[in-house]
Design an enzyme around this catalytic site. Structure first.
Site, PDB file in Angstrom:
ATOM      1  N   HIS A  41       3.097 -57.058 -12.782  1.00  0.00           N
ATOM      2  CA  HIS A  41       2.308 -56.106 -11.990  1.00  0.00           C
ATOM      3  C   HIS A  41       0.805 -56.367 -12.060  1.00  0.00           C
ATOM      4  CE1 HIS A  41       5.757 -53.619 -11.005  1.00  0.00           C
ATOM      5  NE2 HIS A  41       6.083 -53.505 -12.279  1.00  0.00           N
ATOM      6  N   GLU A  61      15.345 -50.112 -17.014  1.00  0.00           N
ATOM      7  CA  GLU A  61      14.649 -49.439 -15.915  1.00  0.00           C
ATOM      8  C   GLU A  61      15.570 -48.814 -14.870  1.00  0.00           C
ATOM      9  OE1 GLU A  61      11.150 -51.761 -14.498  1.00  0.00           O
ATOM     10  OE2 GLU A  61      11.983 -53.381 -15.721  1.00  0.00           O
ATOM     11  N   ASP A  77       9.863 -46.384 -14.070  1.00  0.00           N
ATOM     12  CA  ASP A  77      10.895 -47.014 -13.253  1.00  0.00           C
ATOM     13  C   ASP A  77      12.245 -46.323 -13.402  1.00  0.00           C
ATOM     14  OD1 ASP A  77       9.685 -49.601 -12.034  1.00  0.00           O
ATOM     15  OD2 ASP A  77       8.997 -49.592 -14.099  1.00  0.00           O
TER      16      ASP A  77
END
Length: 249
Positions: free
Chosen positions: A44, A147, A173
């Site tokens: 990310h 997640e 998530d």
């Protein structure tokens, strides 16, 4: 003491930062602060491979371990970031025991793994030589992120895979995949977290999570977690907003 040894210390309270800012200077300052690890965020963050190497190198001379979060269980990407000198890998979106097995294998040389040989850069980070470097692979840290609902359903089988050093149930998530985004007090989210925590503890695998405040950190440690992390860019924005507030009339 290396990070894998710290993780197995009873009562450990370890700290880390997810480094989304592509800056060796920022990483060096975080490492010098006494952090147990920094996690160069390729998933990310705005980090390319050259900058990732510079960020890993910026931890040299400190007790801070440089890890990296990759984008997927990609043997080529794992090999490359380990060849930059990373001390471990954080794998996202682990869903099954087969995923966990692939993740572990991607970090190890044959015959126990699938990693290709080429630590031409890593040897310097480990203060080693080219052919001596492989003996350091036992110190590499494998962290799996949980997640999804599927991962929670398979958590017992995932935790049974040898070679996992830490399990991280990702609250943002996981709550999103459960359909209760950000609702960390929702019964479905609490039940999923409890299931992951119980399976990890039963398997003797340390737990890690995100903590954005001291009270949250204390609550996690009280539930048996041994590692907390936060994000460099969020710290920067929060501190800047606090500073700007000093000018408010």
């Amino acid at each position: 003491m290396q990070l894998n040894q710290k993780m197995t210390t009873p009562g450990a309270r370890l700290s880390g930062v997810l480094c989304t800012i592509p800056s060796p200077v920022v990483t060096q300052a975080l490492a010098a602060s006494g952090m147990d690890c920094v996690i160069v965020d390729l998933e990310h963050g705005a980090v390319d491979i050259g900058t990732a190497h510079a960020m890993i190198a910026a931890t040299q001379g400190t007790g801070c371990a440089p890890l990296a979060r990759v984008t997927s269980i990609d043997e080529t990407q794992v090999k490359r970031i380990l060849d930059m000198g990373a001390e471990g890998i954080v794998f996202p979106l682990i869903r099954t025991a087969a995923d966990a097995g692939r993740a572990v294998a991607s970090m190890r040389y044959p015959p126990v793994g699938t990693r290709g040989f080429g630590p031409f850069i890593a040897q310097s980070r480990w203060n080693s030589t080219l052919m001596e470097y492989p003996r350091h692979q036992e110190a590499l840290v494998c962290i799996l992120t949980i997640e999804t609902r599927e991962a929670v359903e398979n958590i017992d089988a995932i935790c049974a895979v040898p070679g996992i050093d830490m399990i991280v149930p990702a609250p943002f998530d996981l709550s999103t995949d459960l359909g209760v985004m950000g609702q960390f007090d929702h019964p479905d989210f609490i039940a999923a977290m409890s299931r992951v925590e119980a399976a990890s503890k039963a398997a003797g695998i340390p737990l890690g999570n995100v903590a954005r405040a001291k009270g949250q950190a204390e609550a996690l440690f009280g539930r048996g977690y041994s590692f907390i992390a936060d994000f460099d860019v969020l710290w920067l924005r929060d501190r800047a907003a606090e500073f700007r507030g000093w000018c408010a009339v």
